[in-house]
Structures are given as structure tokens and as C-alpha cells.
Design a protein around this motif. Sequence first.
Motif, short mmCIF file in Angstrom:
data_model
loop_
_atom_site.label_atom_id
_atom_site.label_comp_id
_atom_site.label_asym_id
_atom_site.label_seq_id
_atom_site.Cartn_x
_atom_site.Cartn_y
_atom_site.Cartn_z
N UNK A 1 76.96 40.62 75.95
CA UNK A 1 78.39 40.42 76.50
C UNK A 1 79.19 41.39 76.66
N UNK A 2 79.76 41.51 77.90
CA UNK A 2 80.80 42.55 78.26
C UNK A 2 82.05 41.90 78.74
N UNK A 3 83.31 42.75 78.04
CA UNK A 3 84.40 41.96 78.41
C UNK A 3 85.12 42.69 79.64
N UNK B 1 81.00 36.26 67.31
CA UNK B 1 81.08 37.18 66.08
C UNK B 1 80.89 36.33 64.96
N UNK B 2 81.42 34.88 64.86
CA UNK B 2 81.25 34.17 63.78
C UNK B 2 79.55 33.86 63.52
N UNK B 3 78.60 33.81 64.43
CA UNK B 3 77.47 33.61 64.25
C UNK B 3 76.57 34.61 64.32
N UNK B 4 77.19 36.00 64.01
CA UNK B 4 76.39 37.28 63.80
C UNK B 4 76.21 38.15 64.96
N UNK C 1 87.87 33.50 77.05
CA UNK C 1 86.80 34.83 76.92
C UNK C 1 87.16 35.01 75.19
N UNK C 2 88.21 35.13 74.93
CA UNK C 2 88.54 35.28 73.36
C UNK C 2 87.70 34.06 72.53
N UNK C 3 87.59 32.78 72.90
CA UNK C 3 87.17 31.92 72.13
C UNK C 3 85.48 32.19 72.36
N UNK C 4 84.81 32.75 73.15
CA UNK C 4 83.41 33.03 73.43
C UNK C 4 83.02 34.22 72.34
N UNK D 1 79.54 26.25 76.09
CA UNK D 1 79.49 25.99 74.57
C UNK D 1 78.51 25.98 73.98
N UNK D 2 77.13 26.54 74.53
CA UNK D 2 76.19 27.09 73.78
C UNK D 2 76.66 28.54 73.29
N UNK D 3 77.42 29.28 73.99
CA UNK D 3 77.75 30.73 73.60
C UNK D 3 78.82 30.69 72.62
N UNK D 4 79.36 29.39 72.61
CA UNK D 4 80.56 29.53 71.57
C UNK D 4 79.97 29.06 70.14
N UNK D 5 78.72 28.32 70.08
CA UNK D 5 78.14 28.03 69.08
C UNK D 5 77.08 29.11 68.64
N UNK D 6 77.10 30.13 69.15
CA UNK D 6 76.13 31.07 68.96
C UNK D 6 74.85 30.75 69.17
#
Length: 374
Positions: A237-239, A128-131, A120-123, A213-218
Motif C-alpha cells: 500500500x502506497x500513501x 496495521x491492526x492486522x499485522x 485512507x487513514x482508516x485503511x 472493506x476487505x482492506x480495512x479488515x486486513x
Amino acid sequence: MASQEESVREFVAVTDVDEERARFFLESAGWNLQLALASFFEDGADDDIVTLPQPEGGSSVSRSAGPSSQPRVTSFRDLMHEAEEESDEEEGQRFFAGGSERSGQQIVGPPKKKSSNEVVEDLFKGAREHGAVPLDRSGRGPGEPSRAKAFIGGGYRLGAAPEEESAYVAGERQASNSQQDVHVVLKLWKTGFSLDNGDLRNYNDPGNANFLEAIRRGEIPLELRQRSRGGQVNLDMEDHRDEDFTKPKVAFKAFGGEGQKLGSATPELISAPATSQQDQAANEAQASASVALDPSQPVTNIQIRLADGGRLVQKFNHTHRVSDLRQFVVAARPAMAAREFVLMTTFPNMELSDESQTLQQANLLNAVIVQRLK
């Protein structure tokens, strides 16, 4: 000092290299000749040595003869050591089998699985890194104004005058193959994720690997892009990483579309003026007495289902006409005298338009007649 020079000469004699390289390996091994020779034969090729850049100022780096001095050159093994340590956690534990003191076969274990909290933290980190922008509780991003959703259904336009009837105005319809915006909520739970109010999908399921993997890439996953048919996809996205999955109950949603009212031979129910049961029984008795029945002629029973839900059964001669049935209904229900209605048969449904026919000619012997208001 003499012992160091002697070690250098012995190293050169064994390896046939210049003194500078001999000093490098001896200094790296703390002037231990055996360790230096082992290090040389392990990775002593010419392309395995890189000279470190000199510090600013242009002055040369003096070399100390002590074992604690820093070497001026290093190998690719030293440069990659830190990267190997960082990748150990992902590659898994390393094992060595067989061989001697300086050789053997390396066996790398299976990759270590990440915990759901790390997934979850990676996602979230990738988003965040992709805006991606965090939302407040009202569901809007910081600085984003609230936008009301326009009504797109149909409605009734009221008449301007009392005598003008209201008209139904249909809403705009979108073609089934047109673009449409889609809003999806991705909920990340302790053991998996879900889309909107859908079922739980496990993090470790290979079928969900491309989605995550698509979510990780933004990026927006392919299955969500297919929903929009080329339109815009809004993904929230909800945590819920500390919560177990709970599928919410589906709320009742009323039908909001359009339809056609089907016709039926079933009589329409009307609210007749309030009459007492005694008055209604008296009217029915009077209507039955008004029918001139000849016992010497053939007799038939006719059942009449009224528009107010009532039911009348009366005996008639075969020679009575359809108009006599109408008079009987009006006599039993005086309120029907002011209403327009027709009499119909059942199975098949057919209106009795020619009221001059006899019951035998109209094929109404022992029949069921339905009263229908116009």
C-alpha cells in the motif's frame, strides 16, 4: 431539609414509588419536583435503573442531602449517552419535529461522508491492526533480507569444442491453470485508489465498497485472490492521499517468450564480396553475350531474382534448358559458383529440380525465377 422531605412525599404521592427511588429522581433533578416527575414518567421503569458497583473497601456510600452529591444509581440512558455522542458523527445530524415539550418525533439525517483523508487513514489503520509491516524505500520490510529473483527463461548452451554447435535450452514453463504468486501495489490517491498502473477507482463508488472493506479488515480482496489462482498475494500500500491521480506511462516491454521461424520462398539476402558497379555491369554484359540466341526461333523474356537482392532480365529461346538459366546466373555473379543454390518458380513455389527440361516444357515462358541458397 423540610422542603426536601416535602418534595419526597409529594413525589411518592404522585408516582406511588418508595422513598429511595423518589430521592433518586429528585437528586438527579437538583430537587426540582417538576423535572424529577418528568424524568420519572419518561424512563422510570424498574428495568431502566442500574445500581453502580460500590468502591473497594466494603464501606457503604453515604448519601448527601445536597443537590451536588453524586447519585448511587444511574439509568441506561446515562450509560449510553457517551456512545451516542461518538456515533453522532457517523449517523448524521438529528432533528425533532412536532409533539409537545416532552414528546416529539426524532428524525436522523443521512450519515456524514468521510473525507478521502479519513478513508485512507482508516485503511492504513486497519492494515496495521492486522499485522501489516511498513516497508523501507528499498521495498523490504524491517529485518527482511533481499531475495534475488531467479532467472526462469531459456538460453543457449555453448559448445565445449569449436566444432560443437550451441544448443538452445528452453526454460521451465508453468501450466496456465497452476498456482502463481502475485505482487500488487495499492496506491491510495486523493480522490480514489488504483492497482499497479491501472485506472483510478473512486472511494465512493459502491462497486469498490467490498474491496475497501476487505482492506480495512486486513484481508486480501476477492479480485486479487482470483488473480493468483490459489497462490500467494503480496499487497503493498502506497500513501498518495495528498496527490492527484496520475497514470504512469507504460514502459516498453520486449517480447520474452518463444516462437517458430516461418519458412518463405523469399530469397535470403547474403553479403557478397565487395565489387564495383563497373565490374558487376561487365559480368552481366558478358553473361548476356554468352547466351546463344537464335532470332529465327521463338523468344521469351525470363526475369531472375538473385539471392543478393539483384535482378536479371534475359532473352532465351523456347528450346533453352533450365541448366542454361543456372549457367547464366553463375556468369553474371561469379561468386555464386562456390555456393549451392536452387532455382524456384513463384505462385506456386516449386523447385526446378529437372534442369534438362526446356523452358517451354517447364512452363517458364515469360516467368519469374527466384534464386534460393541452400
